[in-house]
Design an enzyme around this catalytic site. Structure first.
Site, PDB file in Angstrom:
ATOM      1  CG  MET A   1      -2.092  -0.847   0.954  1.00  0.00           C
ATOM      2  SD  MET A   1      -3.578  -0.076   1.674  1.00  0.00           S
ATOM      3  CE  MET A   1      -3.493  -0.800   3.237  1.00  0.00           C
ATOM      4  CB  CYS A   2       3.029   3.422   0.346  1.00  0.00           C
ATOM      5  SG  CYS A   2       4.223   2.353   0.388  1.00  0.00           S
ATOM      6  N   GLY A   3       1.072   5.344   2.098  1.00  0.00           N
ATOM      7  CA  GLY A   3       0.463   6.455   2.146  1.00  0.00           C
ATOM      8  C   GLY A   3       1.229   7.491   1.914  1.00  0.00           C
ATOM      9  NE  ARG A  32      -2.959   4.181   1.103  1.00  0.00           N
ATOM     10  CZ  ARG A  32      -3.964   3.408   0.519  1.00  0.00           C
ATOM     11  NH1 ARG A  32      -5.151   3.470   0.902  1.00  0.00           N
ATOM     12  NH2 ARG A  32      -3.372   2.722  -0.714  1.00  0.00           N
ATOM     13  CB  THR A 149       2.682   6.240   6.000  1.00  0.00           C
ATOM     14  OG1 THR A 149       1.749   5.944   5.205  1.00  0.00           O
ATOM     15  CG2 THR A 149       2.437   7.471   6.853  1.00  0.00           C
TER      16      THR A 149
END
Lengths: 298, 227
Positions: A1-3, A32, A149
């Site tokens: 994912m990652c934010g 995330r 993130t």
């Protein structure tokens, strides 16, 4: 994912609150990406001075007396500001490359996070909230900033693998997605003389943009080029000294939401990240189109 | 009217309270305040209740809905009304990716625009979008109707089965095996009913119909290029 989060201020009166707003946005995106977090912040520019943000896993030993040693090596005035594992070195503009070489001799374990007139990058492994606390991001002011993130899909969970990545002066890039041709591209870019330090795919994306711009492309053209030359799924948010850009790959399955008011342009992987911004209720909120470059300048 | 403050009382409490009504015939009206883009609001409902969300939602709002009417007074994040079985979901603003994906029944109305993959793999749901839709919408759609008052993006209806697509504006491109089809009286009737139920101000005659050319139903090496 990652934010991903990003905030580009148009209204100067919000500048003292940049870090505070960015921290809230970053913490909201923890689920995330709880592996590591980082921010790039574009702060004040001291006339004729450049900044190098450096990081060390053993900061006490690494930063002790570093300003003096570097000043001697460069025969120039150097100041140091230590923040947890990071330190911002200020030195005369134009001495950045010389300083990098000197640092490699003086403190071989030191990592250069960013270089430029205004950019500072802080990133570490750990929950976004803890990372933001360690560097007191809430207290930072600036004209624009980008945060990330990370939920690692490419390369290890290390400080080195955290975002943002900076491969050019005052440039940075954060990324949600995964690039599938980054190994081949890394080899090509290294042959072209571009500095790439990690095994992370995002750094290759950042280095690609730097390389394009070194060859005369504008940031907009470099971002257009990434749609041709990078293979994989990506949402990029980039920062330059006075600009803020966004691009998504043509399939665009990585989420992105943008908001614009008279006071700011904001980016979030999810709308949740934007809900506490001032005037968000009346902002123009939209999802950036695939394969379309968006860019704002001061 | 029950009011639930999502920020103060949390998501689990909300969905438990709404799902406890499943199977009962009480027509209850609920209002959810402070959604702030939260995920999975009002999912798994199975009773004819009316839920109004006062603001924008995150992922998967009103997923797996049966019987309930859920109205979002804002925009919806990815996967709104995903796998809906029956009931109605209305989004006053825009909807993000894959709105109404894999829906088996019911009606999804989006007053603004929907982005990519709207109605992907729809299996009987009706979707009415007042604005535009993005790329790869109704990919592998099997049954149901997708009505678009605005324009459609690239590859509409790629590899679709028997779902019907009605578009009033332009279609950037049609996906593999999707073609424009004749608008017959029965299609005008279907469309008239859907537009009325969605509160859409448009005439059925203004739309073009698209659907499957049925060439990819069975593997035929002569069609290999079309995949």
């Amino acid at each position: 994912m990652c934010g991903i989060v990003g905030l580009f201020l148009k209204d100067k009166s919000l500048e003292p609150k940049l870090g505070d707003m960015l921290t809230d946005m970053l913490i909201t995106m923890t689920d995330r990406g709880p592996d590591s977090a980082g921010i790039a912040i574009y702060g004040a520019n001291a006339d004729g001075r450049a900044k190098l943000t450096v990081q060390s896993d053993t900061p006490e030993a690494a930063f002790d007396g570093l300003d003096g040693a570097l000043a001697e090596a460069l025969s120039a005035d150097v100041s140091i500001r230590v923040i947890d594992t990071h330190a911002v070195l200020e030195l005369p503009a134009g001495k950045e490359e010389e300083a990098r070489s000197a640092l490699a001799e003086l403190r071989p374990g030191l990592r250069v996070m960013s270089a430029g007139d205004t950019i500072e990058i802080y990133k570490e492994v750990g929950l976004p909230e803890k990372v933001a606390e360690r560097f007191n991001v809430r207290g930072m002011s600036g004209s624009h900033g980008i945060g990330h993130t990370r939920m690692a899909t490419e390369s290890a969970v290390t400080t080195e693998g955290a975002h943002p990545f900076s491969t050019g002066s005052d440039q940075c890039l954060v990324h949600n997605g995964s690039l599938s041709n980054h190994n081949a591209l890394r080899r090509k870019l290294r042959r072209e003389g571009v500095r790439i330090e990690s095994q992370n795919d995002t750094e290759v994306g950042a280095a690609y943009l730097t390389w394009k711009m070194q060859n005369g492309a504008t940031l907009g053209e470099a971002l257009e080029g990434s749609l041709e030359d990078l293979d994989g799924f990506f949402t990029f948010v980039v920062g330059t000294k006075d600009g803020f850009g966004v691009v998504r790959d043509p399939i665009a399955c990585k989420p992105a939401v943008m908001a614009e008011t008279d006071q700011y342009v904001a980016f979030g992987s999810e709308y949740r990240a934007l809900v506490n911004l001032p005037g968000i209720e009346d902002a123009r909120v939209w999802e950036p189109e695939p394969a379309t470059v968006y860019f704002w300048n001061h | 009217m029950q009011t639930y403050d999502l920020e103060a009382n949390g998501l689990r409490g909300l969905n438990s309270a709404l799902q406890e009504l499943n199977g009962s015939s009480n027509k209850t009206a609920w209002e959810i305040v402070n959604p702030k883009g939260s995920h999975a609001i009002a999912v798994g409902l199975n009773s004819p209740i009316e839920v109004t969300v006062k603001g924008s939602t995150g992922y998967y709002c009103a997923g797996m809905n049966q019987q309930a009417t859920v109205r979002v007074e804002g925009s919806a994040g990815p996967g709104v009304a995903e796998n809906m079985m029956s009931g109605t979901v209305i989004v006053e603003g825009d909807a993000s990716q894959y709105a109404g994906a894999t829906g088996h029944g019911g009606l999804l109305v989006i007053k603004g625009n929907a982005s990519s993959r709207c109605g992907i793999s729809m299996k009987g749901i009706d979707i009415v979008v007042h604005g535009n839709i993005g790329h790869m919408c109704a990919f592998m759609a099997q049954a149901g109707n997708l009505v678009v008052l605005g324009d459609a993006g690239d590859a509409l209806g790629d590899s679709c089965y028997e779902a019907r697509f009605f578009v009033r504006g332009t279609v950037k491109s049609l996906g593999a095996d999707c073609i424009e089809k004749e608008m017959r009286p029965e299609h005008i009737e279907i469309l008239k009913d859907l537009l009325a139920r969605a509160g859409a101000d448009a005439k059925p005659e203004e739309f073009k119909r698209y659907g499957s050319a049925r060439k990819l139903y069975n593997f035929d090496v002569d069609n290999a290029q079309a995949y």
